[in-house]
Design a protein around this motif. Structure first.
Motif, PDB file in Angstrom:
ATOM      1  N   UNK A  98       0.836  -1.201   0.000  1.00  0.00           N
ATOM      2  CA  UNK A  98       0.000   0.000   0.000  1.00  0.00           C
ATOM      3  C   UNK A  98       0.867   1.245   0.000  1.00  0.00           C
ATOM      4  N   UNK A  99       0.362   2.279  -0.678  1.00  0.00           N
ATOM      5  CA  UNK A  99       1.040   3.572  -0.743  1.00  0.00           C
ATOM      6  C   UNK A  99      -0.030   4.652  -0.578  1.00  0.00           C
ATOM      7  N   UNK A 112      -4.048   4.001  -0.975  1.00  0.00           N
ATOM      8  CA  UNK A 112      -4.471   3.062  -2.025  1.00  0.00           C
ATOM      9  C   UNK A 112      -3.656   1.777  -1.908  1.00  0.00           C
ATOM     10  N   UNK A 113      -4.218   0.700  -2.466  1.00  0.00           N
ATOM     11  CA  UNK A 113      -3.447  -0.542  -2.575  1.00  0.00           C
ATOM     12  C   UNK A 113      -2.614  -0.472  -3.843  1.00  0.00           C
ATOM     13  N   UNK A 114      -1.354  -0.739  -3.688  1.00  0.00           N
ATOM     14  CA  UNK A 114      -0.457  -0.754  -4.847  1.00  0.00           C
ATOM     15  C   UNK A 114      -0.307  -2.214  -5.263  1.00  0.00           C
ATOM     16  N   UNK A 115      -0.788  -2.539  -6.444  1.00  0.00           N
ATOM     17  CA  UNK A 115      -0.747  -3.928  -6.892  1.00  0.00           C
ATOM     18  C   UNK A 115       0.160  -4.022  -8.126  1.00  0.00           C
ATOM     19  N   UNK A 163       5.729   6.780  -0.926  1.00  0.00           N
ATOM     20  CA  UNK A 163       6.028   5.476  -0.351  1.00  0.00           C
ATOM     21  C   UNK A 163       7.212   5.601   0.602  1.00  0.00           C
ATOM     22  N   UNK A 164       7.129   4.864   1.706  1.00  0.00           N
ATOM     23  CA  UNK A 164       8.231   4.910   2.673  1.00  0.00           C
ATOM     24  C   UNK A 164       9.367   4.032   2.173  1.00  0.00           C
ATOM     25  N   UNK A 165      10.498   4.625   2.022  1.00  0.00           N
ATOM     26  CA  UNK A 165      11.702   3.882   1.621  1.00  0.00           C
ATOM     27  C   UNK A 165      12.729   4.132   2.711  1.00  0.00           C
ATOM     28  N   UNK A 166      12.975   3.143   3.512  1.00  0.00           N
ATOM     29  CA  UNK A 166      13.810   3.376   4.682  1.00  0.00           C
ATOM     30  C   UNK A 166      13.058   4.257   5.657  1.00  0.00           C
ATOM     31  N   UNK A 190      -7.536   0.564  -5.650  1.00  0.00           N
ATOM     32  CA  UNK A 190      -6.231   0.047  -6.083  1.00  0.00           C
ATOM     33  C   UNK A 190      -5.666   0.815  -7.275  1.00  0.00           C
ATOM     34  N   UNK A 191      -4.350   0.799  -7.333  1.00  0.00           N
ATOM     35  CA  UNK A 191      -3.668   1.247  -8.551  1.00  0.00           C
ATOM     36  C   UNK A 191      -2.750   0.100  -8.984  1.00  0.00           C
ATOM     37  N   UNK A 192      -2.599  -0.050 -10.316  1.00  0.00           N
ATOM     38  CA  UNK A 192      -1.861  -1.204 -10.845  1.00  0.00           C
ATOM     39  C   UNK A 192      -0.638  -0.722 -11.639  1.00  0.00           C
ATOM     40  N   UNK A 193       0.480  -1.274 -11.271  1.00  0.00           N
ATOM     41  CA  UNK A 193       1.721  -0.924 -11.987  1.00  0.00           C
ATOM     42  C   UNK A 193       2.412  -2.225 -12.398  1.00  0.00           C
ATOM     43  N   UNK A 194       3.342  -2.146 -13.382  1.00  0.00           N
ATOM     44  CA  UNK A 194       4.096  -3.357 -13.736  1.00  0.00           C
ATOM     45  C   UNK A 194       4.838  -3.871 -12.503  1.00  0.00           C
ATOM     46  N   UNK A 195       5.045  -5.173 -12.445  1.00  0.00           N
ATOM     47  CA  UNK A 195       5.594  -5.797 -11.250  1.00  0.00           C
ATOM     48  C   UNK A 195       6.972  -5.226 -10.872  1.00  0.00           C
TER      49      UNK A 195
END
Lengths: 386, 257
Positions: A98-99, A112-115, A163-166, A190-195
């Protein structure tokens, strides 16, 4: 008009305020029950929508994950092994996290759910507008219609996800290439991005990721024959090591909290119906107790028990029916003004079940008072005890 | 012709190890066109007797005939049907259906007997008009005075032309003037329409409008007198003479089939 109907309608007409007030109580009970049902449906859909609409028949988990998506890991080798089994048409890796999408004007970020999906493979949802993802389109995104509505974005627009990175937040601009139907997961749109993009964006302990074929959570499997779900599930588990394969229903029933949430709401609904039963039964029982001398007199002058019982039952049915109609109309009216991000869904089947349940509990609750009416002795009219 | 005959009716109730005889061996007859007052102190068994005459309470022993038919031998469903058609009621209170107008209360009996047609409705209006209620036809009971309510109840009890009209203290809640009006009306209708009537009352001032007075004391028939007789005996039961067979109004053979 039958005597029973005549007596029932006259009493309602001449005591309109009292009966309308009670219909209003039933309307409120109906509203409550419909809202609990709608909330159950909304929360349920919020958890299962993506998996329910998945364009594949089976979902593969890591066998030790016990069907927990978050702790399941499926790597490329497993996905390839699954693809190689006879009867499998396609396999796509799917990753969940999620982001948030920051909003201007001091509003809270929109969660949102990041899928992450493999473009062109099972797991990528069909779009209702725009295009699907392309394999090398790292900064492209498909958003579901709730995200489009709430964020007021359309195909061609850019959204920025946080998005939390570290220990820090990173911001990633993504261009909207397509809009899909509502595809909620984990009570979020949801939002959909390439894997690979998902692997890069998803919250992590440190910045990194973004490899072409990352480890994902589950694999969505599309079968050549969609009717072979059970056989293929078994076959896949026999032929591919360390996976547990289930159908979509089992998959969403095992999403975190789904079953507990649904059973809580079912319990609430059952209790609301029980309260309705007691309230309706209590009202008509009190009314019958107040009318005992009159019922005795009616019987003494020759009114058959059948007429007394039928008049009481007609009243119960009419008052309940009016209450249910008013309650349903209020519920539908309120549903129209609900914001789309509130998890309330008036689904026809669960709504109809709720309405039919209330229509049944009315006469059921009133049965006690009808039975009591039947036992009133005409001697009461003469002031004699039996 | 005899409209009602009670033959040695007895009603007992169990109390502890023993029993109470609420009505003890009571016999009398009432002719068509005759209104009888059933008087006596509280607890003398008047209401219990009326309940048995109405078929609402089964006697422990004895027989009751209404219009020549043995009420005590009928099974409950038949008795309820018979009561609806042949016996009219007015009660002390809770007489009318509160949510029906005066006219609708009278018409209810027509509906129950399947006679709710134009002729029946006209008869209901006529009867209420005869009772001086032509201006109050469409008024609910709570908007009627006590006397008007009792007159509506009388109209309801007579609309089906029953053989027998039973009135349980119909004047109990009324002042003297209205009580007299109600009893006078009841007596006139019973006489004109050749019905038989039994009116339970404790008010001896009203007995001048009836044809005979039956006094009960401690569940037994104490005296049967005419309103023209010396009524002082009714207030002093100890001085009552024995009841003659003539005073009963009939011999049992007259009506028993």
């Amino acid at each position: 008009m039958s005597t029973a109907l005549h007596l029932a309608l006259k009493e309602i007409w001449r005591g309109l305020g009292r009966f309308l007030l009670f219909s209003l109580v039933i309307a409120l009970i109906t509203l409550l029950i419909l809202f609990i049902a709608a909330l159950g449906e909304g929360l349920g859909a919020g958890n299962r929508e993506y998996l329910e609409k998945l364009n594949g028949q089976l979902v593969a988990y890591q066998d030790t994950a016990r069907l927990n998506i978050a702790s399941s890991r499926i790597d490329c080798d497993v996905r390839r092994a699954l693809s190689g089994i006879k009867g499998v048409e396609a396999v796509g890796g799917v990753g969940f996290s999620s982001v948030a999408i920051p909003r201007g004007g001091g509003d809270d970020p929109f969660d949102v759910s990041l899928i992450g999906v493999e473009p062109g493979k099972p797991g990528e949802p069909p779009v209702t507008k725009g295009n699907t993802l392309a394999r090398r389109s790292a900064d492209r995104v498909i958003v579901d219609k709730t995200v489009a509505l709430v964020m007021n974005v359309d195909v061609g627009d850019t959204i920025t996800v946080r998005s939390a990175q570290g220990a820090d937040y990173e911001f990633y601009p993504l261009q909207v290439v397509g809009i899909t139907s509502s595809q909620k997961y984990a009570i979020r749109p949801s939002i959909f991005v390439p894997i690979a993009t998902w692997d890069k964006i998803r919250p992590k302990a440190a910045v990194g990721g973004g490899v072409d074929e990352p480890v994902c959570n589950v694999a969505a499997i599309r079968l050549q024959d969609p009717n072979q779900i059970e056989v293929m599930g078994q076959r896949l588990m026999e032929r591919v090591r360390k996976v547990e394969v289930v159908d979509r229903k089992t998959a969403y029933e095992n999403t975190p909290g789904y079953s507990a949430q649904q059973s809580t709401l079912t319990t609430q609904n059952t209790f609301a119906l029980l309260i309705g039963l007691l309230v309706i039964g209590g009202f008509f029982q009190i009314q019958t107790l107040q009318k005992v001398p009159q019922i005795g007199m009616l019987k003494a002058i020759g009114t058959p028990n059948g007429v007394v019982a039928a008049a009481a039952m007609i009243q119960i049915i009419l008052v309940t029916l009016l209450g249910v109609i008013v309650g349903t109309l209020i519920a539908l009216g309120v549903a129209l003004i609900f914001p789309p991000n509130i998890p309330i869904i008036f689904e026809p089947r669960s709504g109809a079940t709720a309405v039919i349940s209330i229509l049944l509990i009315g006469p059921l609750g009133g049965l006690v008072s009808v039975r009591y009416s039947l036992r009133v002795e005409p001697l009461i009219a003469l002031g004699l005890d039996t | 012709m005899i409209a009602l005959e009670a033959q040695s009716i007895v009603k007992t109730y169990p109390v502890g190890d023993g029993e109470v005889r609420a009505v003890d061996d009571v016999s009398f007859c009432i002719q068509e066109g005759e209104l009888v007052a059933l008087v006596g102190p509280s607890g003398s068994g008047k209401t219990t007797a009326v309940a048995m005459l109405a078929g609402l309470l089964r006697p422990t022993s004895g027989n009751i005939f209404v219009g020549g038919e043995e009420l005590t031998a009928m099974e409950e469903t038949k008795k309820a049907r018979f009561r609806k058609r042949n016996i009219g009621f007015t009660f002390q209170q809770n007489n009318l259906v509160s949510y029906l107008t005066a006219l609708e209360n009278v018409e209810l009996m027509l509906r129950l007997n399947g006679e709710f047609d134009a002729a029946g409705r006209a008869r209901a209006r006529e009867l209420l008009t005869l009772l001086g209620l032509e201006e109050r036809l469409h008024v609910l009971p709570r908007q009627l005075s006590g006397g008007q309510q009792q007159r509506v109840a009388i109209a309801r009890s007579l609309i089906n032309r029953p053989n027998l009209v039973l009135a349980d203290e119909p004047t109990a809640s009324l002042d003297t003037e209205r009580a007299v009006q109600v009893v006078e009306t009841l007596a006139d209708l019973v006489h004109e329409q050749r019905r038989a009537g039994v009116m339970v009352t404790h008010d001896l001032r009203l007995v001048e409008y009836v044809d005979r007075i039956i006094q009960m004391v401690d569940g037994r028939l104490a005296r049967i007198v005419s309103p023209d007789d010396d009524l002082s005996c009714l207030t002093d039961p100890a001085s009552c003479e024995k009841i003659t067979p003539e005073a009963l109004g009939c011999s049992c053979e007259d009506s028993t089939p």
